[in-house]
Design an enzyme around this catalytic site. Structure first.
Site, PDB file in Angstrom:
ATOM      1  N   GLY A   6      -2.318   8.688  10.247  1.00 25.20           N
ATOM      2  CA  GLY A   6      -1.230   9.549  10.715  1.00 25.20           C
ATOM      3  C   GLY A   6      -0.084   8.790  11.361  1.00 25.20           C
ATOM      4  O   GLY A   6       0.816   9.382  11.960  1.00 25.20           O
ATOM      5  N   GLY A  35       1.577   5.164  -4.169  1.00 28.43           N
ATOM      6  CA  GLY A  35       1.353   6.347  -5.011  1.00 28.43           C
ATOM      7  C   GLY A  35       0.233   6.085  -6.017  1.00 28.43           C
ATOM      8  O   GLY A  35       0.216   6.664  -7.109  1.00 28.43           O
ATOM      9  N   LYS A  36      -0.717   5.233  -5.645  1.00 32.14           N
ATOM     10  CA  LYS A  36      -1.823   4.882  -6.553  1.00 32.14           C
ATOM     11  C   LYS A  36      -2.668   6.116  -6.893  1.00 32.14           C
ATOM     12  O   LYS A  36      -3.113   6.273  -8.019  1.00 32.14           O
ATOM     13  CB  LYS A  36      -2.716   3.814  -5.896  1.00 32.14           C
ATOM     14  N   GLY A  37      -2.886   6.980  -5.874  1.00 31.21           N
ATOM     15  CA  GLY A  37      -3.713   8.168  -6.088  1.00 31.21           C
ATOM     16  C   GLY A  37      -3.123   9.046  -7.169  1.00 31.21           C
ATOM     17  O   GLY A  37      -3.810   9.467  -8.101  1.00 31.21           O
ATOM     18  N   ASN A  87     -10.252   2.787   4.667  1.00 26.56           N
ATOM     19  CA  ASN A  87      -8.916   2.458   5.179  1.00 26.56           C
ATOM     20  C   ASN A  87      -7.854   3.028   4.248  1.00 26.56           C
ATOM     21  O   ASN A  87      -6.722   3.268   4.637  1.00 26.56           O
ATOM     22  CB  ASN A  87      -8.735   0.933   5.346  1.00 26.56           C
ATOM     23  N   GLY A 124      -5.881   5.722   1.884  1.00 28.50           N
ATOM     24  CA  GLY A 124      -5.576   7.148   1.904  1.00 28.50           C
ATOM     25  C   GLY A 124      -4.763   7.441   0.662  1.00 28.50           C
ATOM     26  O   GLY A 124      -3.613   7.028   0.560  1.00 28.50           O
ATOM     27  N   HIS A 125      -5.396   8.068  -0.329  1.00 27.07           N
ATOM     28  CA  HIS A 125      -4.734   8.313  -1.609  1.00 27.07           C
ATOM     29  C   HIS A 125      -4.493   9.812  -1.773  1.00 27.07           C
ATOM     30  O   HIS A 125      -5.429  10.602  -1.743  1.00 27.07           O
ATOM     31  CB  HIS A 125      -5.600   7.789  -2.770  1.00 27.07           C
ATOM     32  N   THR A 126      -3.238  10.181  -1.930  1.00 30.57           N
ATOM     33  CA  THR A 126      -2.891  11.596  -2.047  1.00 30.57           C
ATOM     34  C   THR A 126      -2.777  11.986  -3.510  1.00 30.57           C
ATOM     35  O   THR A 126      -2.129  11.294  -4.287  1.00 30.57           O
ATOM     36  CB  THR A 126      -1.517  11.867  -1.394  1.00 30.57           C
ATOM     37  N   GLY A 138       0.818  -1.213   0.000  1.00 30.58           N
ATOM     38  CA  GLY A 138       0.000   0.000   0.000  1.00 30.58           C
ATOM     39  C   GLY A 138       0.848   1.256   0.000  1.00 30.58           C
ATOM     40  O   GLY A 138       2.085   1.198   0.148  1.00 30.58           O
ATOM     41  N   ASP A 139       0.198   2.401  -0.240  1.00 29.12           N
ATOM     42  CA  ASP A 139       0.845   3.714  -0.216  1.00 29.12           C
ATOM     43  C   ASP A 139       1.963   3.852  -1.251  1.00 29.12           C
ATOM     44  O   ASP A 139       2.945   4.573  -1.036  1.00 29.12           O
ATOM     45  CB  ASP A 139       1.393   4.030   1.194  1.00 29.12           C
ATOM     46  N   GLN A 144      -5.092  -0.230  -0.991  1.00 28.96           N
ATOM     47  CA  GLN A 144      -4.109  -1.109  -0.333  1.00 28.96           C
ATOM     48  C   GLN A 144      -3.085  -1.651  -1.339  1.00 28.96           C
ATOM     49  O   GLN A 144      -2.732  -0.937  -2.251  1.00 28.96           O
ATOM     50  CB  GLN A 144      -4.804  -2.243   0.438  1.00 28.96           C
TER      51      GLN A 144
HETATM   52  P1  GDP Z   1      -1.516   5.623  -2.246  1.00 31.39           P
HETATM   53  O1  GDP Z   1      -2.216   5.176  -1.018  1.00 31.39           O
HETATM   54  O2  GDP Z   1      -0.926   4.487  -3.012  1.00 31.39           O
HETATM   55  O3  GDP Z   1      -2.341   6.510  -3.125  1.00 31.39           O
HETATM   56  O4  GDP Z   1      -0.282   6.484  -1.756  1.00 31.39           O
HETATM   57  P2  GDP Z   1      -0.286   7.609  -0.582  1.00 31.39           P
HETATM   58  O5  GDP Z   1      -0.946   8.823  -1.104  1.00 31.39           O
HETATM   59  O6  GDP Z   1      -0.765   7.024   0.678  1.00 31.39           O
HETATM   60  O7  GDP Z   1       1.275   7.819  -0.391  1.00 31.39           O
HETATM   61  C1  GDP Z   1       2.085   8.187  -1.447  1.00 31.39           C
HETATM   62  C2  GDP Z   1       2.755   9.540  -1.124  1.00 31.39           C
HETATM   63  O8  GDP Z   1       3.806   9.749  -2.025  1.00 31.39           O
HETATM   64  C3  GDP Z   1       1.835  10.730  -1.277  1.00 31.39           C
HETATM   65  O9  GDP Z   1       2.220  11.686  -0.328  1.00 31.39           O
HETATM   66  C4  GDP Z   1       2.119  11.224  -2.684  1.00 31.39           C
HETATM   67  O10 GDP Z   1       1.856  12.611  -2.861  1.00 31.39           O
HETATM   68  C5  GDP Z   1       3.587  10.948  -2.785  1.00 31.39           C
HETATM   69  N1  GDP Z   1       4.084  10.631  -4.123  1.00 31.39           N
HETATM   70  C6  GDP Z   1       3.510   9.892  -5.111  1.00 31.39           C
HETATM   71  N2  GDP Z   1       4.373   9.744  -6.141  1.00 31.39           N
HETATM   72  C7  GDP Z   1       5.503  10.405  -5.807  1.00 31.39           C
HETATM   73  C8  GDP Z   1       6.779  10.588  -6.430  1.00 31.39           C
HETATM   74  O11 GDP Z   1       7.045  10.094  -7.516  1.00 31.39           O
HETATM   75  N3  GDP Z   1       7.721  11.304  -5.719  1.00 31.39           N
HETATM   76  C9  GDP Z   1       7.463  11.848  -4.497  1.00 31.39           C
HETATM   77  N4  GDP Z   1       8.423  12.518  -3.879  1.00 31.39           N
HETATM   78  N5  GDP Z   1       6.280  11.686  -3.873  1.00 31.39           N
HETATM   79  C10 GDP Z   1       5.327  10.965  -4.515  1.00 31.39           C
HETATM   80  P1  IMO Z   2      -3.813   2.683   0.663  1.00 34.38           P
HETATM   81  O1  IMO Z   2      -4.970   2.471  -0.294  1.00 34.38           O
HETATM   82  C1  IMO Z   2      -1.292   1.007   3.788  1.00 34.38           C
HETATM   83  C2  IMO Z   2      -3.193  -1.849   6.521  1.00 34.38           C
HETATM   84  C3  IMO Z   2      -3.392  -1.433   7.964  1.00 34.38           C
HETATM   85  C4  IMO Z   2      -3.265  -2.804   8.639  1.00 34.38           C
HETATM   86  C5  IMO Z   2      -3.941  -3.744   7.655  1.00 34.38           C
HETATM   87  C6  IMO Z   2      -5.387  -4.063   7.987  1.00 34.38           C
HETATM   88  O2  IMO Z   2      -3.663   4.092   1.117  1.00 34.38           O
HETATM   89  O3  IMO Z   2      -2.575   2.083   0.099  1.00 34.38           O
HETATM   90  P2  IMO Z   2      -7.646  -2.662   7.806  1.00 34.38           P
HETATM   91  O4  IMO Z   2      -8.061  -1.390   8.482  1.00 34.38           O
HETATM   92  O5  IMO Z   2      -7.661  -2.607   6.323  1.00 34.38           O
HETATM   93  O6  IMO Z   2      -8.376  -3.864   8.327  1.00 34.38           O
HETATM   94  O7  IMO Z   2      -6.108  -2.877   8.283  1.00 34.38           O
HETATM   95  O8  IMO Z   2      -3.887  -3.089   6.387  1.00 34.38           O
HETATM   96  N1  IMO Z   2      -3.776  -0.914   5.525  1.00 34.38           N
HETATM   97  C7  IMO Z   2      -3.047  -0.107   4.763  1.00 34.38           C
HETATM   98  N2  IMO Z   2      -1.709   0.129   4.732  1.00 34.38           N
HETATM   99  N3  IMO Z   2      -2.101   1.638   2.916  1.00 34.38           N
HETATM  100  C8  IMO Z   2      -3.434   1.394   2.917  1.00 34.38           C
HETATM  101  O9  IMO Z   2      -4.274   1.877   1.984  1.00 34.38           O
HETATM  102  C9  IMO Z   2      -3.975   0.520   3.893  1.00 34.38           C
HETATM  103  N4  IMO Z   2      -5.217   0.085   4.190  1.00 34.38           N
HETATM  104  C10 IMO Z   2      -5.085  -0.806   5.184  1.00 34.38           C
HETATM  105  O10 IMO Z   2      -2.399  -0.536   8.375  1.00 34.38           O
HETATM  106  O11 IMO Z   2      -1.905  -3.177   8.724  1.00 34.38           O
HETATM  107 MG    MG Z   3      -2.229   5.516   1.030  1.00 28.04          MG
END
Ligand code: GDP
Ligand code: IMO
Ligand code: MG
Length: 427
Positions: free
Chosen positions: A301, A15-17, A38, A40-42, A12-13, A223
Site C-alpha cells: 500500500g 503490469g505483469k499480472g 512480495n 502484487g500482480h493485479t 516491478g509493477d 519483481q
Molecule cells: P505487476 O506487479 O507487474 O503485475 O503490476 P501491478 O499489478 O503491481 O501494477 C500494475 C497496475 O497497472 C495494476 O493496477 C494494473 O491493473 C494496471 N495496468 C496494467 N496495464 C495497464 C494499462 O495498460 N493501463 C492502465 N491504465 N493500467 C494498467
Molecule cells: P511485483 O511482482 C515492486 C521491492 C521492495 C524493496 C525491494 C526488496 O508486484 O512487481 P523484498 O521484500 O523483495 O526483499 O524487498 O524490492 N519489491 C518490489 N517492488 N514490485 C514488486 O513485485 C516488488 N517486490 C519487491 O519494495 O524495494
Molecule cells: Mg506489482
C-alpha cells in the site's frame, strides 16, 4: 515454440499480472519461478479485480495449470488465505501444483526481515517485510526449510533447530528480542502439511514432459530486472533472479527450451522502496503520474515513486534478459501531457553515458538526459489497433521501440484484459 518467459523490464509493477492473464487463454501452464508474496500482480477481468501475490496469474484461466516452481519462496499462511479468497469468489484453484523443492518462509524469517530493516535505519532497503530476503539467505546457507520437509517430522525438527541456532543468538544478544521456540515453529509448519499435500508435485518432471508433448508453458516473473539480485541496483534489490535465467533455475527447464522472452515495460517508470532512480520526479508531473496511473503498491500500500521513461534501463533489460519482445503498458496514463520527456542517456560526472553503468556510485550520480516528444490529448482506451492511436502516440511508441532494442508487440491502453493492442502475436 512452447516456452515463453514474461518478466518485468524495470523495477516491478509494470503490469505483469495483466499481461500473463491475457496470454493465459493460449497457454497450458503458467509458472512462477522466483520471489514470493512480495509480488502484487493485479488482474482485471470485466468488473472484477484480483490482487495476486503468490499464485501465478494463470490461476484465473480455467484451462490453464498454475505452477509454483522450486525457485519460489512460500509463506503457507499467505498461500491459504489467497486460495480461500479466490475460492470465495468462485475461482477453481484445484489444479495448482507446487514444487516440493520450493522453500518455506517461516515465521522467524519474517521476524528477521523486519528486525534487520529496523536496524539498518536510514540505510534500509525498504523491503516488503514478508521474509523474502532471510528465506533466500537460509536457502543459500543450506539451512532452509523446503515444502518436502513438512512430511518428515524428525527431519523438520532437526532443520528448524539448525536454522534457529544462530538466529536465536542474534535475536536475543544483538537485537534484544525474545528467542523463538523450536517446538512452536515445528508445530505451526506441520499444521500446513495436510492442506498443502494435494498440490505438491515433481514439477520439474511434469514441466519437461509437458514441453516434450508440445504444450505451451509461460513463466511469469515477479519483481523486475532492476530488482534482480545479480543484475539490479544492488543492494536495493530483492533476493532472487527475476531476470530470464531465473526462469530456468527456478523451474528446472533448460534454456534451450525457451523460445521467447517478453519484457513488460511501463510507458513511464515507477519504483517502490529505497535505491537510485535517475528519472524520479518530485514535482507536479510525478504526482500526476501517481494519481492517473494509480501508482500505489498492491502488497504494502506504499505510494510508488514515479518518473519519466528511461530508455537506458530498457536497453539494459533487453540485453540481460535477451528480450525478443516488449509489452508496453499504461500508455493511456500519458494522455493529456503536451510534451513527454524521455531519458535517452545519462550524464555522469560531466560525461554522456549511453549504457547503464556497472558502478553503483556512478549510477547514484547519473543525471537523465531528456529528449522531449510531443504528447496527445485524445482518449486512447478504446484503441484496438496501432492505427487507432493518435499520430503522436504512435510516434511515442515507435521512439521507445527504437531506443529500447526490441520490438513492442503489444500495448496496454487500460487495466482490463481487452484494453490491449496486439501487434505481433506471442504464441
Ligand atoms: P505487476 O506487479 O507487474 O503485475 O503490476 P501491478 O499489478 O503491481 O501494477 C500494475 C497496475 O497497472 C495494476 O493496477 C494494473 O491493473 C494496471 N495496468 C496494467 N496495464 C495497464 C494499462 O495498460 N493501463 C492502465 N491504465 N493500467 C494498467
Ligand atoms: P511485483 O511482482 C515492486 C521491492 C521492495 C524493496 C525491494 C526488496 O508486484 O512487481 P523484498 O521484500 O523483495 O526483499 O524487498 O524490492 N519489491 C518490489 N517492488 N514490485 C514488486 O513485485 C516488488 N517486490 C519487491 O519494495 O524495494
Ligand atoms: Mg506489482
Amino acid at each position: 515454440m512452447p516456452a515463453l518467459v514474461l518478466l518485468g523490464a524495470q523495477w516491478g509493477d509494470e503490469g505483469k499480472g495483466k499481461a500473463t492473464d491475457l496470454l493465459g487463454g493460449s497457454v497450458d501452464y503458467v509458472v512462477r519461478y522466483q520471489g514470493g508474496n512480495n509480488a502484487g500482480h493485479t488482474v482485471v477481468v470485466g468488473d472484477q479485480k484480483y490482487a495476486l501475490h503468490l499464485l501465478p496469474s494463470g490461476i484465473l484461466t480455467p484451462e490453464c495449470t498454475p505452477v509454483i516452481g522450486n525457485g519460489v519462496v512460500i509463506d503457507p499462511s499467505v498461500l491459504f488465505s489467497e486460495l480461500n479468497g479466490l475460492n470465495e469468489r468462485g475461482v477453481d484453484t484445484s489444479k495448482l501444483l507446487i514444487s516440493g523443492n520450493a522453500h518455506i518462509i517461516t515465521p522467524y524469517n519474517v521476524t528477521v526481515d523486519k528486525v534487520t530493516e529496523r536496524f539498518l535505519g536510514t540505510r534500509k532497503i525498504g523491503t516488503t517485510g514478508r521474509g523474502i530476503g532471510p528465506t533466500y539467505a537460509d536457502k543459500i546457507n543450506r539451512v532452509g526449510i523446503r515444502v518436502q520437509d513438512l512430511y518428515d517430522e524428525s527431519i523438520l525438527t532437526q532443520k528448524v533447530e539448525a536454522a534457529l541456532d544462530v538466529k536465536n543468538q542474534m535475536l536475543t544478544k544483538l537485537y534484544n528480542r525474545r528467542a523463538i521456540a523450536i517446538e512452536q515453529v515445528v508445530e505451526e509448519l506441520l499444521s500446513y502439511a495436510d492442506r498443502l499435500k494435494p498440490y505438491v508435485a515433481d514439477t520439474v518432471l511434469l514441466l519437461n514432459k509437458a514441453l516434450d508433448d508440445d504444450k505451451v508453458v509461460l513463466f511469469e516473473g515477479g519483481q523486475g530486472t532492476l530488482l534482480d539480485i545479480d543484475h539490479g541496483t544492488y543492494p536495493f534489490v530483492t533476493s532472487s533472479n527475476p531476470t530470464a535465467g531465473g526462469a530456468c533455475t527456478g523451474s528446472g527447464v533448460g534454456p534451450t527450451k525457451i523460445s521467447r522472452v517478453i519484457g513488460i515495460l511501463k510507458a513511464y517508470t515507477t519504483r517502490v522502496g529505497s535505491g537510485p532512480f535517475p528519472t524520479e520526479l518530485f514535482d507536479a508531473d510525478g504526482d500526476a503520474l501517481r494519481r492517473i496511473g494509480g501508482e500505489r503498491g498492491v502488497t504494502t500500500g506504499r505510494d510508488r515513486r514515479c518518473g519519466w521513461f528511461d530508455a537506458v534501463i530498457a536497453r539494459y533489460a533487453t540485453r540481460v534478459n535477451g528480450l525478443t519482445d516488449f509489452f508496453l503498458t499504461k500508455l493511456d496514463v500519458l494522455t493529456g501531457w503536451e510534451e513527454i520527456p524521455v531519458c535517452v542517456a545519462y550524464e555522469i560526472d560531466g560525461k554522456r553515458v549511453e549504457e547503464l553503468p556497472y558502478s553503483q556510485s556512478d549510477f547514484h550520480h547519473a543525471k537523465p538526459i531528456y529528449e522531449t516528444l510531443p504528447g496527445w490529448s485524445e482518449d486512447i482506451t478504446k484503441a484496438k489497433t496501432f492505427a487507432d492511436l493518435p499520430k503522436n502516440a504512435q510516434a511515442y511508441v515507435k521512439a521507445l521501440e527504437e531506443m529500447s532494442g526490441a520490438p513492442i508487440s503489444a500495448i496496454g491502453v487500460g487495466p482490463g484484459r481487452t484494453e490491449t493492442i496486439e501487434i505481433n502475436s506471442f504464441i
